[in-house]
Write an enzyme that holds these catalytic residues in place. Structure first.
Site, PDB file in Angstrom:
ATOM      1  N   LYS A 188      28.719  -3.869  -3.171  1.00 60.54           N
ATOM      2  CA  LYS A 188      30.234  -3.636  -3.109  1.00 60.54           C
ATOM      3  C   LYS A 188      31.017  -2.851  -1.869  1.00 60.54           C
ATOM      4  O   LYS A 188      31.861  -2.573  -1.662  1.00 60.54           O
ATOM      5  CB  LYS A 188      30.509  -2.810  -4.164  1.00 60.54           C
ATOM      6  CG  LYS A 188      29.618  -3.666  -5.813  1.00 60.54           C
ATOM      7  CD  LYS A 188      30.653  -2.084  -7.132  1.00 60.54           C
ATOM      8  CE  LYS A 188      29.183  -2.395  -7.925  1.00 60.54           C
ATOM      9  NZ  LYS A 188      29.809  -1.331  -9.099  1.00 60.54           N
ATOM     10  N   HIS A 243       5.476   6.493  11.412  1.00 56.57           N
ATOM     11  CA  HIS A 243       5.431   6.184   9.888  1.00 56.57           C
ATOM     12  C   HIS A 243       3.767   7.531   9.737  1.00 56.57           C
ATOM     13  O   HIS A 243       2.646   7.205  10.098  1.00 56.57           O
ATOM     14  CB  HIS A 243       4.517   4.417  10.055  1.00 56.57           C
ATOM     15  CG  HIS A 243       4.070   4.531   8.665  1.00 56.57           C
ATOM     16  ND1 HIS A 243       3.928   5.483   7.316  1.00 56.57           N
ATOM     17  CD2 HIS A 243       3.011   3.237   8.345  1.00 56.57           C
ATOM     18  CE1 HIS A 243       3.733   4.459   6.454  1.00 56.57           C
ATOM     19  NE2 HIS A 243       3.102   3.606   6.516  1.00 56.57           N
ATOM     20  N   ARG A 287      11.403   4.056   2.942  1.00 55.66           N
ATOM     21  CA  ARG A 287      11.001   2.638   4.597  1.00 55.66           C
ATOM     22  C   ARG A 287      12.197   1.482   4.945  1.00 55.66           C
ATOM     23  O   ARG A 287      12.431   1.789   3.954  1.00 55.66           O
ATOM     24  CB  ARG A 287      10.167   1.978   3.624  1.00 55.66           C
ATOM     25  CG  ARG A 287       9.683   1.204   4.779  1.00 55.66           C
ATOM     26  CD  ARG A 287       8.461   0.103   4.376  1.00 55.66           C
ATOM     27  NE  ARG A 287       6.829   1.591   4.983  1.00 55.66           N
ATOM     28  CZ  ARG A 287       5.528   0.564   4.895  1.00 55.66           C
ATOM     29  NH1 ARG A 287       5.991  -1.305   4.633  1.00 55.66           N
ATOM     30  NH2 ARG A 287       4.784   0.887   5.324  1.00 55.66           N
ATOM     31  N   ARG A 323       0.753  -1.827  -0.004  1.00 57.34           N
ATOM     32  CA  ARG A 323      -0.122  -0.072  -0.249  1.00 57.34           C
ATOM     33  C   ARG A 323       0.702   0.951   0.129  1.00 57.34           C
ATOM     34  O   ARG A 323       0.335   2.473  -0.817  1.00 57.34           O
ATOM     35  CB  ARG A 323      -0.880   0.117   1.206  1.00 57.34           C
ATOM     36  CG  ARG A 323      -2.376  -0.084   0.920  1.00 57.34           C
ATOM     37  CD  ARG A 323      -2.936  -0.591   2.244  1.00 57.34           C
ATOM     38  NE  ARG A 323      -1.933  -1.830   3.280  1.00 57.34           N
ATOM     39  CZ  ARG A 323      -1.781  -3.271   2.690  1.00 57.34           C
ATOM     40  NH1 ARG A 323      -3.200  -3.148   1.816  1.00 57.34           N
ATOM     41  NH2 ARG A 323      -1.254  -4.124   3.595  1.00 57.34           N
ATOM     42  N   THR A 324       1.780   1.380   0.843  1.00 57.00           N
ATOM     43  CA  THR A 324       2.575   2.908   1.243  1.00 57.00           C
ATOM     44  C   THR A 324       3.410   2.890  -0.448  1.00 57.00           C
ATOM     45  O   THR A 324       3.558   4.229  -0.466  1.00 57.00           O
ATOM     46  CB  THR A 324       3.642   2.967   2.488  1.00 57.00           C
ATOM     47  OG1 THR A 324       2.539   2.177   3.211  1.00 57.00           O
ATOM     48  CG2 THR A 324       4.073   3.547   2.353  1.00 57.00           C
TER      49      THR A 324
HETATM   50  C1  NCD Z   1       1.725  -0.863   8.296  1.00 56.90           C
HETATM   51  C2  NCD Z   1       3.331  -1.058   8.601  1.00 56.90           C
HETATM   52  O1  NCD Z   1       3.699  -0.866   7.265  1.00 56.90           O
HETATM   53  O2  NCD Z   1       3.419   0.260   9.283  1.00 56.90           O
HETATM   54  N1  NCD Z   1       0.826  -0.627   6.924  1.00 56.90           N
HETATM   55  C3  NCD Z   1       0.904   0.328   6.590  1.00 56.90           C
HETATM   56  O3  NCD Z   1       2.039   0.735   6.094  1.00 56.90           O
HETATM   57  N2  NCD Z   1      -0.386   0.484   5.793  1.00 56.90           N
HETATM   58  C4  NCD Z   1       0.875  -1.530   9.539  1.00 56.90           C
HETATM   59  C5  NCD Z   1       1.517  -3.055   9.087  1.00 56.90           C
HETATM   60  O4  NCD Z   1       2.262  -3.296   9.022  1.00 56.90           O
HETATM   61  O5  NCD Z   1       1.381  -3.441  10.434  1.00 56.90           O
END
Ligand code: NCD
Length: 369
Positions: free
Chosen positions: A114, A168, A135, A85-86
């Protein structure tokens, strides 16, 4: 690695105000790394802008206009933790504002194999791209990157799309946006009035599940502490209670809160229930296997006790903690929450690059009567 450790220690030592000051420019987010960077005005402006963008994007001309705004910027998506999703939400958000993007999702394809340091890999991105969306599994690393990039000849923004068990912030923005839309008076007109009052006062919001390791709950709690009068209930197994740093923040903001260890207790009191899955990828030796997660799950049978205006939220992915049969209920907001993320992230990118003013002007000129 040593420099990264030192940088992280420095970050840990400085207080929140200093940390926020290093991430904002002129009280606006330059980087988007910590939920604490966003005050109520920032949050409300992003929600309002997200509404405007989604209205403008409905027509071909409107979406063409939006795509002109940031077509001269390039984004790097550095996602080395799993994401559906993200990642897609950010790519869609970039498409909405016309920004081309590239991605690295697998370290084994980068020069890190490397022996290049991760800092150098990111410095390299900063020479090709105008912002980095990342991320990362390590808490605090996005903040370290933001500070590192601040000291480069051409600083570029970093957007934190999930940092370890820590934060997040863009999920928290879309969660607030979803809650606003869920609690708003349906008769109220679109646009400003919807986001300028504290509709959270008097509302009870339950966070359910693995609150110790769920970064979405941590970031959203920071944002909700901006709304006096909100009541928070933390429903979790005792061993997965929310972190003391967050509780300390809640207490310092005089936010009424309590703890529960079963979602069924007082379920009829909740205005929003924010479900989370067990974050067992963080287990060291399978320790969460013995937890009875049924106490932190919503079943279809529980629906008879829900408030009619309840908003059920989930950052997703879900496992068994949220019965699929609930999806059809009007209280289920989690699929809309996914789409809200795309609009909220487009609004955030527009805000960081200062094209929020032109979007507002365009909206006022063509979409208000
Ligand atoms: C969450 C995350 O990655 O922290 N998902 C997201 O980004 N929508 C929640 C999760 O992984 O449980």
């Amino acid at each position: 690695m040593v420099t990264m450790e030192i940088a992280r220690q420095q970050v840990a030592q400085s207080d929140t105000a200093q940390r926020v000051a290093a991430l904002n420019h002129n009280d606006r987010p330059f980087h988007a790394v910590l939920a604490q960077q966003f005050d109520r005005a920032n949050v409300e402006q992003i929600c309002q802008l997200a509404d405007m963008i989604r209205s403008i994007a409905e027509s071909r001309q409107g979406s063409q206009y939006l795509r002109t705004l940031l077509s001269h910027r390039r984004a790097m998506l550095y996602f080395i933790q799993p994401s559906t999703r993200t990642f897609l939400s950010f790519t869609a958000a970039c498409q909405i504002v016309g920004t081309p993007y590239s991605e690295v999702r697998d370290r084994s394809t980068s020069s890190e194999v490397k022996g290049e340091s991760e800092d150098d890999t990111i410095r390299t991105f900063s020479q090709y791209f105008d912002f980095i969306i990342m991320r990362h599994p390590v808490e605090g690393f996005a903040e370290h990157v933001a500070r590192m990039l601040n000291s480069m000849h051409r600083p570029i923004p970093v957007i934190n799309a999930g940092s370890g068990k820590d934060q997040h912030p863009t999920q928290a923005l879309l969660d607030i946006y979803t809650l606003y839309r869920a609690f708003a008076d349906p008769a109220a007109p679109r646009g400003e009035p919807r986001y300028t009052k504290n509709i959270f006062a008097g509302k009870t919001i339950a966070f359910v599940g693995d609150l110790k390791r769920g970064r979405t709950v941590r970031s959203l709690t920071y944002l909700l502490c901006r709304y006096p009068g909100v009541r928070l209930v933390f429903v979790s197994p005792p061993e997965l209670r929310i972190g003391d740093d967050i509780l300390d923040h809640v207490q310092r903001h005089n936010i009424e809160h309590e703890f529960q260890d079963d979602v069924r207790a007082n379920i009829g009191d909740y205005d929003a229930i924010y479900m989370t899955r067990l974050q067992d990828e963080h287990d060291v030796a399978g320790e969460s296997k013995k937890i009875d997660y049924y106490r932190y799950s919503l079943t279809y049978e529980m629906a008879r006790d829900f408030k009619p205006g309840l908003a059920i939220m989930h950052p997703l992915p879900r496992r068994h903690e949220l019965d699929e049969r609930l999806d059809a209920l009007p209280q289920a907001k989690y699929w809309g929450q996914v789409q809200n993320g795309m609009w909220a992230r487009a609004a955030l990118i527009a805000t960081i690059f200062n094209v929020d003013g032109p979007i507002r002007d365009h909206y006022q000129a063509y979409y208000t009567f």
